[in-house]
Motif scaffolding. Structure first.
Motif, PDB file in Angstrom:
ATOM      1  N   ASP A   1      22.032   6.205 -48.524  1.00 31.10           N
ATOM      2  CA  ASP A   1      22.985   6.077 -49.303  1.00 31.10           C
ATOM      3  C   ASP A   1      23.874   7.610 -49.313  1.00 31.10           C
ATOM      4  OD1 ASP A   1      22.200   3.680 -50.098  1.00 31.10           O
ATOM      5  OD2 ASP A   1      21.273   4.282 -51.962  1.00 31.10           O
ATOM      6  N   LEU A   2      22.816   8.486 -49.565  1.00 34.96           N
ATOM      7  CA  LEU A   2      23.560   9.773 -49.733  1.00 34.96           C
ATOM      8  C   LEU A   2      24.189  10.292 -48.471  1.00 34.96           C
ATOM      9  CD1 LEU A   2      20.414  11.487 -51.598  1.00 34.96           C
ATOM     10  CD2 LEU A   2      22.736  11.093 -52.547  1.00 34.96           C
ATOM     11  N   LEU A   3      23.326   9.981 -47.374  1.00 38.83           N
ATOM     12  CA  LEU A   3      24.119  10.137 -46.061  1.00 38.83           C
ATOM     13  C   LEU A   3      25.533   9.592 -45.884  1.00 38.83           C
ATOM     14  CD1 LEU A   3      21.437   9.703 -43.463  1.00 38.83           C
ATOM     15  CD2 LEU A   3      22.446  11.984 -43.837  1.00 38.83           C
ATOM     16  N   GLU A   4      25.828   8.326 -46.661  1.00 46.92           N
ATOM     17  CA  GLU A   4      26.948   7.567 -46.528  1.00 46.92           C
ATOM     18  C   GLU A   4      27.978   8.200 -47.239  1.00 46.92           C
ATOM     19  OE1 GLU A   4      26.675   3.476 -47.448  1.00 46.92           O
ATOM     20  OE2 GLU A   4      25.208   3.181 -45.661  1.00 46.92           O
TER      21      GLU A   4
ATOM     22  N   ILE B   1      16.973  13.862 -54.661  1.00 47.26           N
ATOM     23  CA  ILE B   1      16.874  14.160 -53.398  1.00 47.26           C
ATOM     24  C   ILE B   1      17.704  15.166 -53.092  1.00 47.26           C
ATOM     25  CG2 ILE B   1      17.351  13.175 -51.147  1.00 47.26           C
ATOM     26  CD1 ILE B   1      16.481  10.349 -52.235  1.00 47.26           C
ATOM     27  N   VAL B   2      18.734  15.233 -53.476  1.00 44.45           N
ATOM     28  CA  VAL B   2      19.965  16.128 -53.057  1.00 44.45           C
ATOM     29  C   VAL B   2      19.378  17.631 -53.590  1.00 44.45           C
ATOM     30  CG1 VAL B   2      22.423  17.134 -53.695  1.00 44.45           C
ATOM     31  CG2 VAL B   2      21.973  14.821 -53.349  1.00 44.45           C
TER      32      VAL B   2
ATOM     33  N   ALA C   1      20.750  19.071 -47.888  1.00 47.86           N
ATOM     34  CA  ALA C   1      22.037  19.115 -48.892  1.00 47.86           C
ATOM     35  C   ALA C   1      23.324  19.334 -48.129  1.00 47.86           C
ATOM     36  CB  ALA C   1      21.920  19.627 -50.273  1.00 47.86           C
ATOM     37  N   SER C   2      24.527  18.769 -48.216  1.00 50.10           N
ATOM     38  CA  SER C   2      25.466  18.919 -47.738  1.00 50.10           C
ATOM     39  C   SER C   2      26.469  20.063 -48.441  1.00 50.10           C
ATOM     40  CB  SER C   2      26.382  17.974 -47.666  1.00 50.10           C
ATOM     41  OG  SER C   2      27.926  18.276 -47.026  1.00 50.10           O
ATOM     42  N   ARG C   3      27.078  20.932 -48.025  1.00 55.21           N
ATOM     43  CA  ARG C   3      27.848  21.967 -49.017  1.00 55.21           C
ATOM     44  C   ARG C   3      29.015  21.115 -49.416  1.00 55.21           C
ATOM     45  NH1 ARG C   3      27.650  26.372 -43.979  1.00 55.21           N
ATOM     46  NH2 ARG C   3      25.568  27.243 -44.724  1.00 55.21           N
TER      47      ARG C   3
ATOM     48  N   VAL D   1      24.234  14.488 -48.044  1.00 64.99           N
ATOM     49  CA  VAL D   1      23.195  15.162 -47.504  1.00 64.99           C
ATOM     50  C   VAL D   1      23.472  14.961 -45.953  1.00 64.99           C
ATOM     51  CG1 VAL D   1      21.407  14.884 -49.099  1.00 64.99           C
ATOM     52  CG2 VAL D   1      21.880  13.218 -47.105  1.00 64.99           C
ATOM     53  N   VAL D   2      23.252  15.960 -45.002  1.00 62.61           N
ATOM     54  CA  VAL D   2      23.165  15.567 -43.685  1.00 62.61           C
ATOM     55  C   VAL D   2      21.727  15.425 -43.057  1.00 62.61           C
ATOM     56  CG1 VAL D   2      25.374  16.944 -43.398  1.00 62.61           C
ATOM     57  CG2 VAL D   2      23.198  18.381 -43.271  1.00 62.61           C
TER      58      VAL D   2
END
Length: 123
Positions: A89-92, A59-60, A42-44, A96-97
Protein backbone atom coordinates in the motif's frame (compact mmCIF):
# COMPACT_ATOMS: atom_id res chain seq x y z
CA UNK A 1 5.47 4.71 20.23
CA UNK A 2 5.21 1.45 22.18
CA UNK A 3 2.71 3.11 24.54
CA UNK A 4 0.45 3.91 21.60
CA UNK A 5 0.32 0.23 20.69
CA UNK A 6 -0.54 -1.04 24.18
CA UNK A 7 -4.29 -0.61 23.73
CA UNK A 8 -4.47 -3.15 20.92
CA UNK A 9 -1.88 -5.66 22.10
CA UNK A 10 -2.32 -8.27 24.81
CA UNK A 11 0.87 -10.17 25.74
CA UNK A 12 -1.01 -13.46 26.16
CA UNK A 13 -3.37 -13.17 23.20
CA UNK A 14 -1.28 -11.14 20.74
CA UNK A 15 -2.77 -8.46 18.50
CA UNK A 16 -6.39 -7.67 19.27
CA UNK A 17 -6.91 -6.35 15.74
CA UNK A 18 -7.21 -9.27 13.37
CA UNK A 19 -4.89 -9.36 10.36
CA UNK A 20 -7.81 -9.31 7.91
CA UNK A 21 -8.95 -6.03 9.48
CA UNK A 22 -5.48 -4.49 9.01
CA UNK A 23 -5.46 -5.52 5.35
CA UNK A 24 -9.16 -4.82 4.72
CA UNK A 25 -9.66 -8.46 3.78
CA UNK A 26 -6.86 -8.65 1.24
CA UNK A 27 -4.71 -11.77 1.20
CA UNK A 28 -2.10 -10.84 -1.42
CA UNK A 29 0.17 -7.81 -1.70
CA UNK A 30 -0.20 -5.57 -4.74
CA UNK A 31 3.60 -5.51 -5.19
CA UNK A 32 4.53 -9.07 -6.18
CA UNK A 33 8.31 -8.61 -5.87
CA UNK A 34 8.46 -8.19 -2.10
CA UNK A 35 10.41 -10.94 -0.37
CA UNK A 36 11.92 -11.39 3.08
CA UNK A 37 15.08 -9.42 2.35
CA UNK A 38 13.67 -6.61 0.20
CA UNK A 39 14.86 -3.36 1.77
CA UNK A 40 12.19 -0.76 2.53
CA UNK A 41 13.00 2.89 3.17
CA UNK A 42 10.77 5.90 3.83
CA UNK A 43 10.45 8.16 0.82
CA UNK A 44 11.38 11.82 0.96
CA UNK A 45 8.16 12.67 -0.89
CA UNK A 46 5.36 11.43 1.32
CA UNK A 47 1.62 11.70 1.07
CA UNK A 48 -0.48 13.05 3.93
CA UNK A 49 0.40 10.61 6.73
CA UNK A 50 -2.69 11.60 8.72
CA UNK A 51 -4.74 9.69 6.13
CA UNK A 52 -2.89 6.43 6.85
CA UNK A 53 -3.78 3.73 9.35
CA UNK A 54 -1.65 3.51 12.51
CA UNK A 55 0.07 0.41 11.11
CA UNK A 56 0.97 2.21 7.88
CA UNK A 57 2.28 5.19 9.86
CA UNK A 58 4.37 2.93 12.06
CA UNK A 59 5.98 1.32 9.01
CA UNK A 60 6.88 4.74 7.59
CA UNK A 61 8.34 5.77 10.96
CA UNK A 62 10.35 2.54 11.25
CA UNK A 63 11.76 2.90 7.76
CA UNK A 64 13.69 6.11 8.36
CA UNK A 65 16.59 3.70 8.00
CA UNK A 66 16.34 0.79 5.54
CA UNK A 67 14.74 -2.35 6.97
CA UNK A 68 13.92 -5.67 5.38
CA UNK A 69 10.33 -6.81 5.02
CA UNK A 70 11.03 -9.52 7.62
CA UNK A 71 12.36 -6.95 10.10
CA UNK A 72 9.29 -4.77 9.67
CA UNK A 73 6.99 -7.75 10.33
CA UNK A 74 9.02 -8.63 13.42
CA UNK A 75 9.03 -5.06 14.79
CA UNK A 76 5.26 -4.76 14.32
CA UNK A 77 4.65 -8.32 15.54
CA UNK A 78 2.41 -9.06 12.55
CA UNK A 79 2.36 -11.95 10.07
CA UNK A 80 4.71 -11.57 7.12
CA UNK A 81 1.91 -11.50 4.53
CA UNK A 82 0.20 -8.66 6.44
CA UNK A 83 3.45 -6.69 6.44
CA UNK A 84 3.81 -7.26 2.70
CA UNK A 85 0.27 -6.01 2.04
CA UNK A 86 0.75 -2.88 4.18
CA UNK A 87 4.14 -2.17 2.60
CA UNK A 88 2.60 -2.67 -0.84
CA UNK A 89 0.00 0.00 0.00
CA UNK A 90 2.76 2.41 1.00
CA UNK A 91 4.71 1.66 -2.18
CA UNK A 92 1.67 2.54 -4.28
CA UNK A 93 1.27 5.83 -2.40
CA UNK A 94 4.96 6.61 -2.75
CA UNK A 95 5.51 6.83 1.01
CA UNK A 96 8.22 4.15 0.94
CA UNK A 97 10.62 2.83 -1.67
CA UNK A 98 11.82 -0.73 -2.07
CA UNK A 99 15.21 -1.92 -3.16
CA UNK A 100 17.34 -5.01 -3.32
CA UNK A 101 19.54 -5.82 -0.36
CA UNK A 102 22.86 -4.04 -0.58
CA UNK A 103 25.54 -5.73 -2.60
CA UNK A 104 29.20 -6.00 -1.66
CA UNK A 105 29.92 -3.80 -4.69
CA UNK A 106 28.06 -1.03 -2.82
CA UNK A 107 30.70 -1.09 -0.09
CA UNK A 108 33.60 1.16 -1.00
CA UNK A 109 35.73 0.53 2.08
CA UNK A 110 37.86 -2.43 1.00
CA UNK A 111 39.74 -2.33 4.32
CA UNK A 112 36.50 -3.24 6.06
CA UNK A 113 35.90 -6.16 3.69
CA UNK A 114 39.49 -7.36 4.19
CA UNK A 115 39.06 -7.22 7.98
CA UNK A 116 35.87 -9.31 7.71
CA UNK A 117 37.63 -11.83 5.47
CA UNK A 118 40.61 -12.04 7.86
CA UNK A 119 38.25 -12.58 10.79
CA UNK A 120 36.44 -15.40 8.99
CA UNK A 121 39.72 -17.09 8.12
CA UNK A 122 40.76 -17.04 11.80
CA UNK A 123 37.64 -18.98 12.79
Amino acid sequence: MAGDRDWWFDEAAGPLIRPYAMTRGRTRPGAPNLNLVTQIRASRNRSDLSQLTPEHQEIVDLCERPLSVAEIAAYLNIPLVVAKILISDLLELGDVVAGAPFQTSDIVDTKFLQAVLDGIRRI
